[in-house]
Design a protein around this motif. Structure first.
Motif, mmCIF file in Angstrom:
data_model
loop_
_atom_site.group_PDB
_atom_site.id
_atom_site.type_symbol
_atom_site.label_atom_id
_atom_site.label_comp_id
_atom_site.label_asym_id
_atom_site.label_seq_id
_atom_site.Cartn_x
_atom_site.Cartn_y
_atom_site.Cartn_z
ATOM 1 N N TYR A 1 0.879 -1.127 0.016
ATOM 2 C CA TYR A 1 0.040 0.056 0.026
ATOM 3 C C TYR A 1 0.759 1.432 0.205
ATOM 4 C CZ TYR A 1 -3.722 -3.223 1.296
ATOM 5 O OH TYR A 1 -4.615 -4.370 0.958
ATOM 6 N N GLU A 2 2.186 1.090 0.271
ATOM 7 C CA GLU A 2 2.751 2.665 0.260
ATOM 8 C C GLU A 2 3.678 2.606 -0.962
ATOM 9 O OE1 GLU A 2 5.543 1.702 3.676
ATOM 10 O OE2 GLU A 2 3.942 1.914 5.220
ATOM 11 N N ASP A 3 3.537 1.587 -1.684
ATOM 12 C CA ASP A 3 4.352 1.677 -3.287
ATOM 13 C C ASP A 3 3.613 2.722 -4.159
ATOM 14 O OD1 ASP A 3 6.473 1.051 -5.110
ATOM 15 O OD2 ASP A 3 4.676 0.119 -6.139
ATOM 16 N N THR A 4 4.293 4.009 -4.557
ATOM 17 C CA THR A 4 3.769 4.806 -5.309
ATOM 18 C C THR A 4 3.331 4.528 -6.837
ATOM 19 O OG1 THR A 4 6.032 5.833 -6.019
ATOM 20 C CG2 THR A 4 4.714 6.814 -4.011
ATOM 21 N N GLY A 5 4.103 3.504 -7.201
ATOM 22 C CA GLY A 5 3.957 2.582 -8.535
ATOM 23 C C GLY A 5 2.535 1.932 -8.285
ATOM 24 N N GLN A 6 2.339 1.056 -7.241
ATOM 25 C CA GLN A 6 0.937 0.470 -7.113
ATOM 26 C C GLN A 6 -0.211 1.406 -7.027
ATOM 27 O OE1 GLN A 6 0.880 -2.990 -4.534
ATOM 28 N NE2 GLN A 6 2.843 -3.718 -5.242
ATOM 29 N N GLN A 7 0.158 2.600 -6.292
ATOM 30 C CA GLN A 7 -0.848 3.421 -6.302
ATOM 31 C C GLN A 7 -1.369 4.371 -7.588
ATOM 32 O OE1 GLN A 7 0.804 6.276 -3.226
ATOM 33 N NE2 GLN A 7 0.819 4.806 -1.704
ATOM 34 N N ALA A 8 -0.117 4.416 -8.205
ATOM 35 C CA ALA A 8 -0.484 4.829 -9.832
ATOM 36 C C ALA A 8 -1.216 3.692 -10.593
ATOM 37 C CB ALA A 8 0.695 5.540 -10.275
ATOM 38 N N LEU A 9 -0.969 2.799 -10.430
ATOM 39 C CA LEU A 9 -1.591 1.514 -11.179
ATOM 40 C C LEU A 9 -3.109 1.805 -10.748
ATOM 41 C CD1 LEU A 9 -0.746 -0.530 -13.193
ATOM 42 C CD2 LEU A 9 -0.571 -2.135 -11.638
ATOM 43 N N VAL A 10 -3.298 1.661 -9.443
ATOM 44 C CA VAL A 10 -4.749 1.483 -9.097
ATOM 45 C C VAL A 10 -5.593 2.922 -9.654
ATOM 46 C CG1 VAL A 10 -6.425 1.690 -7.158
ATOM 47 C CG2 VAL A 10 -4.413 0.019 -7.161
ATOM 48 N N ALA A 11 -4.961 3.853 -9.332
ATOM 49 C CA ALA A 11 -5.563 5.190 -9.832
ATOM 50 C C ALA A 11 -5.670 5.073 -11.392
ATOM 51 C CB ALA A 11 -4.592 6.420 -9.389
ATOM 52 N N ALA A 12 -4.677 4.675 -12.127
ATOM 53 C CA ALA A 12 -4.871 4.796 -13.647
ATOM 54 C C ALA A 12 -6.247 3.796 -13.966
ATOM 55 C CB ALA A 12 -3.763 4.145 -14.267
ATOM 56 N N GLU A 13 -6.430 2.911 -13.067
ATOM 57 C CA GLU A 13 -7.696 1.880 -13.403
ATOM 58 C C GLU A 13 -9.063 2.697 -13.397
ATOM 59 O OE1 GLU A 13 -11.021 -0.208 -12.998
ATOM 60 O OE2 GLU A 13 -10.366 0.601 -11.210
#
Length: 159
Positions: free
Chosen positions: A83-95
């Motif tokens: 949950y702290e990874d900005t790349g995973q956050q960006a991926l979820v936001a892009a969805e």
């Protein structure tokens, strides 16, 4: 070049990059700001396939095949949830958007002192689902990338 393991590969997401009629080239990705998607478990596959066009010819008693439009199957990316990874956050936001995003895949295959192989493409993030599975497994983020462009290949290079 010798065979290479997937281990050590890194996937990055960039910003919104619109589709275009022509193939993408490396310079189309020059202005991208990249964020690494960490804790990857699987990268799936990446590349085009031609759709099949068939015609049954009576006089030849043969079905003739032609290549049609190009189609890239979804790239299925799996990561251990962080949950702290900005790349995973960006991926979820892009969805949550309808936009295409720039992606960069970098392999761990650089010759000594050289540069590694890279792949560039655009994709819609079609899904970003969490998988919990069983007690002795790590919770996963499963993302499906709908590739909407050609894949720009950059081969590893000697120094």
């Amino acid at each position: 070049m010798p065979i290479t393991a997937t281990a050590g590969a890194k996937l990055y997401i960039g910003g919104v990059l619109a589709m275009k009629s022509d193939d993408f080239v490396l310079t189309d990705f020059d202005s991208a700001t990249w964020v690494e998607i960490k804790d990857l478990d699987s990268l799936g596959s990446l590349g085009d396939s031609a759709n099949e066009i068939t015609q049954d010819l009576i006089g030849e008693n043969r079905t003739k095949r032609l290549k049609g439009t190009r189609n890239a199957p979804p790239m299925e990316v799996i990561a251990a949830i962080n949950y702290e990874d900005t790349g995973q956050q960006a991926l979820v936001a892009a969805e949550k958007t309808k936009d295409d995003y720039a992606f960069k895949l970098v392999f761990d295959d650089a010759p000594s002192g050289g540069t590694p192989s890279e792949r560039y493409f655009i994709a819609k993030v079609a899904s970003a689902n969490e998988a919990y599975d069983t007690a002795n497994t790590v919770m996963k983020l499963n993302a499906s990338l709908w590739v909407n462009s050609n894949v720009v290949r950059v081969d590893a290079a000697e120094p």
